[in-house]
Enzyme design. Structure first.
Site, short mmCIF file in Angstrom:
data_model
loop_
_atom_site.label_atom_id
_atom_site.label_comp_id
_atom_site.label_asym_id
_atom_site.label_seq_id
_atom_site.Cartn_x
_atom_site.Cartn_y
_atom_site.Cartn_z
N HIS A 188 -1.50 6.91 -4.27
CA HIS A 188 -0.27 6.13 -4.41
C HIS A 188 0.74 6.77 -5.35
CE1 HIS A 188 -2.39 3.30 -1.94
NE2 HIS A 188 -1.19 2.82 -1.64
N ARG A 295 5.58 -2.74 0.73
CA ARG A 295 4.21 -3.00 0.25
C ARG A 295 4.28 -4.13 -0.78
NH1 ARG A 295 3.94 2.87 1.02
NH2 ARG A 295 2.02 3.42 2.11
N ARG A 331 5.00 -6.40 4.45
CA ARG A 331 3.58 -6.46 4.74
C ARG A 331 2.92 -7.42 3.76
NH1 ARG A 331 0.08 -1.17 3.96
NH2 ARG A 331 0.41 -1.58 1.76
N GLU A 429 -4.37 0.42 11.70
CA GLU A 429 -4.85 1.40 10.72
C GLU A 429 -6.36 1.50 10.70
OE1 GLU A 429 -3.37 0.42 6.78
OE2 GLU A 429 -3.67 -1.71 7.11
N ASN A 452 -2.20 6.59 7.14
CA ASN A 452 -2.97 6.97 5.94
C ASN A 452 -4.39 6.44 6.07
OD1 ASN A 452 -0.42 7.69 5.15
ND2 ASN A 452 -0.15 5.96 3.77
N ASP A 453 -4.49 5.15 6.37
CA ASP A 453 -5.82 4.56 6.53
C ASP A 453 -6.43 4.93 7.88
OD1 ASP A 453 -6.60 3.25 4.16
OD2 ASP A 453 -5.02 1.79 4.49
N ARG A 463 -9.44 8.84 1.50
CA ARG A 463 -8.12 9.42 1.26
C ARG A 463 -7.89 9.77 -0.21
NH1 ARG A 463 -4.26 4.19 2.56
NH2 ARG A 463 -2.76 4.96 1.07
N CYS A 500 4.25 3.77 10.06
CA CYS A 500 4.73 3.62 8.68
C CYS A 500 3.88 4.41 7.69
CB CYS A 500 4.80 2.15 8.27
SG CYS A 500 3.19 1.36 8.24
C1 PEP Z 1 -1.31 3.33 5.78
O1 PEP Z 1 -2.50 3.06 5.62
O2 PEP Z 1 -0.89 4.28 6.47
C2 PEP Z 1 -0.28 2.52 5.13
C3 PEP Z 1 0.99 2.67 5.44
O3 PEP Z 1 -0.68 1.63 4.17
P1 PEP Z 1 -1.12 2.02 2.67
O4 PEP Z 1 -0.79 3.46 2.47
O5 PEP Z 1 -0.37 1.11 1.77
O6 PEP Z 1 -2.58 1.74 2.72
MG MG Z 2 -3.11 1.17 4.74
#
Ligand code: PEP
Ligand code: MG
Length: 539
Positions: A188, A295, A331, A429, A452-453, A463, A500
């Site tokens: 993050h 977020r 979200r 995700e 990402n997830d 990750r 996203c």
């Molecule tokens: C993701 O998982 O791609 C996402 C956008 O959510 P976060 O990165 O907040 O888990």
């Molecule tokens: Mg995510």
């Protein structure tokens, strides 16, 4: 000290120069050593408490502007706690009666008071347990000379690693760049750096104990290095490159106000991701056409209690109002795994990424979820709101969410409160949601792919785990194929589909995403204009 050059892993390609702020969180060992001059120790602790109160005062002012009076009030409570007679007497008595050192007396007092609060029946008083630990920790940090995260002047942050709750407290206008010893390119902190358009390096083996706050440095995200104590010549060279980067940025500015459309007329909605109300400024500055991912968990981080309905309503209203008729996708709470909220007091888990998080918390703690949905539906009247739900794996979850939303709607109607039903979608995700996309598309208005997830769960690669970077292939065909499947399933059932996750801003994939027919890309604000440029150049 001579010039030191350390290589790191680039998170955002930019370059900056300035003084460093070292956040060395090495646990300072607190011993029960006694002191000879107890009155001198009382004076030292008294001074530290005054400094801590001043720091909290600054946090109050900052929170007042950013999140409003109700959220800021917690800092007033903290200041009052530091003036509480019983708390102070306990500390000073320990020093005077037992010749205890200040750090130990503050820690013992903090722990004891926290236990007393925690054992109370009243929920409000229970929640104060975390506050007393928080203020005691702050006084101990002052006593041991550890830097506070509040910044006095623009600095490059150097830390072992940063948690989302630490970054949320920082004054972002004063951050020039990040360098962390740990952290992955997908953490993050990395997301924050990309949002802010500032250089950042992770996995940089610097020795924090050898550095001093105030030392001059250059963070070079383009060459993947940080240079401490640069020579005059190196500074000159860096300044030339910083100026060239600015020029490149200025060229991109000419794309503001232009449509995001290919030469053959294919339109893509180009939105931006944000993590706090103040980030809206970056969205507008970079001319994004909407917000594709807000977020909302930032509201829950770095504080001991849950945000109230009104507090959330005010925050969402601010974002919606600032964006006018542009789409804002908020979200719902995505807490757990790497994002921990004190107020929810989640248990430690063996596999947090596969654990109790996001929608799983919301569906099992309906009072937490309903408060957020009430705030969202009420705020919806102030703009163009869409709501999306994270970490979905099964259609029944969406059905259940719909029941909760319907219940909230009935309540608001009965109470005569103003509200509006927003467009609703889910994040794709998890591999399960991709495989169930046909069924899920029939239940929602849109899909937003969280790459990402989705990548972490598809490749079975944490990750956050820097050791696995070798195996982490952001362009893995398995993930790309899943994106394609999701688009097809969504379109077959009337749901629009966007991305996203960070992959949406990957310039090597823009052409592919156009071919797949993605309707929307939501990227870090700093990526909006570069992606618009690529799309406008595409056939
Ligand atoms: C993701 O998982 O791609 C996402 C956008 O959510 P976060 O990165 O907040 O888990
Ligand atoms: Mg995510």
């Amino acid at each position: 000290m001579a010039m030191i050059n350390v290589k790191g892993k680039t998170v955002y390609k930019a370059i900056a120069r300035g003084p460093i702020l070292v956040m060395d969180k090495q646990e300072v060992a607190i011993t029960d050593a006694t002191v000879a001059d107890v009155e001198a120790e009382v004076a030292r602790v008294t001074e530290a408490i005054e400094i801590a109160k001043a720091q909290i005062g600054k946090l109050y002012e900052k929170a007042l502007v950013e999140v409003g009076e109700e959220s800021a009030a917690i800092f007033e409570v903290h200041q009052m706690m530091l003036e509480d007679e019983e708390y102070l007497d306990s500390i000073f008595n320990m020093i005077r009666d037992d010749s205890m050192n200040g750090e130990f007396a503050v820690k013992m007092t903090g722990d004891t008071f926290s236990q007393i609060f925690a054992s109370m029946d009243d929920d409000y008083m229970k929640a104060r347990a975390a506050d007393v630990l928080d203020i005691s920790g702050r006084v101990i940090r002052v006593l041991t000379g550890q830097a506070d995260v509040s910044l006095d002047s623009a600095s490059i942050i150097i830390a072992d690693d940063l948690s989302p709750s630490e970054t949320v407290q920082m004054d972002k206008s004063k951050i020039l760049g990040f360098v962390t010893v740990h952290g992955s390119t997908n953490s993050h902190t990395a997301i924050l750096a990309r949002m802010m358009n500032i250089p950042a390096l992770v996995m940089t083996p610097v020795e924090l104990s050898e550095l001093e706050t105030g030392m001059e440095a250059i963070v070079d995200g383009i060459n993947g290095e940080v240079i401490f104590n640069p020579t005059e010549e190196v500074v000159k060279e860096a300044d030339i490159r910083i100026a060239a980067e600015l020029e490149k940025r200025r060229m991109l500015e000419t794309l503001k106000g232009q449509e995001t459309v290919t030469k053959s007329g294919q339109h893509v909605h180009l939105y931006a991701n944000i993590g706090s109300v103040e980030d809206v400024e970056y969205v507008l500055e970079n001319d994004a056409e909407g917000i594709g991912l807000f977020r909302s968990e930032f509201l829950y981080l770095g504080r001991p209690d849950l945000p109230t309905e009104d507090e959330q309503y005010e925050a969402y209203k601010k974002v919606l109002t600032a964006m006018g008729d542009k789409k804002v996708i908020i979200r719902t709470l995505d807490i757990g795994a790497d994002k921990q909220a004190e107020s929810l007091a989640l248990d430690k888990e063996e596999n947090p990424a596969l654990g109790y998080r996001a929608i799983r918390i919301c569906l099992t703690q309906p009072e937490v979820f309903k408060t957020q949905i009430r705030a969202l539906l009420r705020a919806a009247v102030h703009g163009n709101l869409s709501v999306m739900y994270p970490m979905i794996i099964s259609p029944w979850e969406v059905e259940k969410i719909k029941e909760v939303v319907a219940e909230v709607e009935a309540e608001l109607k009965a109470e005569g409160l103003e509200y509006k039903m927003p467009e609703q979608g889910i994040m794709i995700e998890t591999p399960a949601s991709v495989m169930m996309a046909e069924e899920l598309a029939q239940l929602v208005d849109f899909f937003s792919i969280g790459t990402n997830d989705l990548t972490q769960y598809t490749l079975a690669i944490d990750r956050q785990n820097e050791k696995l970077d070798l195996f982490y292939d952001a362009h893995h065909p398995a993930v790309l194929r899943m994106i394609e499947m999701t688009v097809k399933a969504g379109h077959a059932h009337g749901a629009w589909v966007g991305i996203c996750g960070e992959l949406g801003a990957d310039q090597e994939l823009t052409q592919k995403f156009l071919e797949m027919g993605l309707d929307e890309l939501s990227v870090a604000p700093s990526s909006v204009l570069p992606i618009r440029k690529l799309i406008r150049e595409a056939e």
